[in-house]
Design a protein around this motif. Structure first.
Motif, PDB file in Angstrom:
ATOM      1  N   ASP A  18     -41.054 -23.089  -1.987  1.00 10.55           N
ATOM      2  CA  ASP A  18     -42.416 -23.090  -2.507  1.00 10.55           C
ATOM      3  C   ASP A  18     -42.697 -24.420  -3.219  1.00 10.55           C
ATOM      4  O   ASP A  18     -41.846 -25.311  -3.250  1.00 10.55           O
ATOM      5  N   ASN A  20     -42.824 -25.095  -6.222  1.00  8.08           N
ATOM      6  CA  ASN A  20     -42.052 -25.251  -7.449  1.00  8.08           C
ATOM      7  C   ASN A  20     -40.557 -25.422  -7.145  1.00  8.08           C
ATOM      8  O   ASN A  20     -39.727 -25.302  -8.030  1.00  8.08           O
ATOM      9  N   SER A  93     -49.351 -14.155  -4.583  1.00  4.29           N
ATOM     10  CA  SER A  93     -48.368 -14.773  -5.459  1.00  4.29           C
ATOM     11  C   SER A  93     -47.635 -13.683  -6.231  1.00  4.29           C
ATOM     12  O   SER A  93     -48.258 -12.700  -6.646  1.00  4.29           O
ATOM     13  N   MET A 125     -48.323 -20.417  -4.890  1.00  3.05           N
ATOM     14  CA  MET A 125     -47.212 -21.356  -5.043  1.00  3.05           C
ATOM     15  C   MET A 125     -46.470 -21.508  -3.719  1.00  3.05           C
ATOM     16  O   MET A 125     -45.931 -22.568  -3.419  1.00  3.05           O
TER      17      MET A 125
END
Length: 138
Positions: A18, A20, A93, A125
């Motif tokens: 993702d 992140n 999410s 994300m």
């Protein structure tokens, strides 16, 4: 439009990075789902106003699949349903607590998580975490 809006999609895709730098391992949700705790449906992770219910939440070979209903019985549910129907909102999410993970370079591999909620969001994300409207047509 009246009545609940039925939606479904993948809230998490296994082995997919993702934005992140998190990757969810297959089976990461299994213990949490087996425990039977409810998974709340929120809008933009705002716990103050749930917008519906997830009728089904399960892992398959691809990821974490959800199927549920956005309820038009609240102002926020009515707004979110209208945005989804218009095509302006289609992201999913997850909200969770990490139980077990490992670092693999810049990646965090989530091996076990406690799943709290799945939100309908503008910018997921995980870009591939998308919902679609379930048609009642055969």
């Amino acid at each position: 439009m009246t009545g609940d809006l039925k939606i479904e999609g993948y809230a998490s895709l296994f082995w997919t990075r993702d934005l992140n730098d998190d990757v969810t391992a297959a089976g990461a949700f299994a213990q949490s789902l087996a425990a039977g705790a409810p998974v709340t449906m929120l809008h933009q992770h705002d716990e103050a106003e749930p917008i519906g219910v997830w009728d089904e939440v399960f892992e398959d070979a691809k990821g974490l699949f959800v199927r549920g209903r956005i309820l038009r019985t609240t102002p926020r549910g009515t707004l979110v349903a209208a945005l989804v129907e218009a095509g302006a909102l289609d992201g999913l999410s997850i909200g969770f607590r990490q139980i077990k993970a490992r670092q693999d370079g810049s990646l965090r591999v989530l091996k076990r998580v406690e799943l709290w909620e799945v939100s309908v969001v503008t910018f997921p994300m995980l870009p591939g975490a998308r919902l679609s409207v379930v048609s009642d047509q055969p």
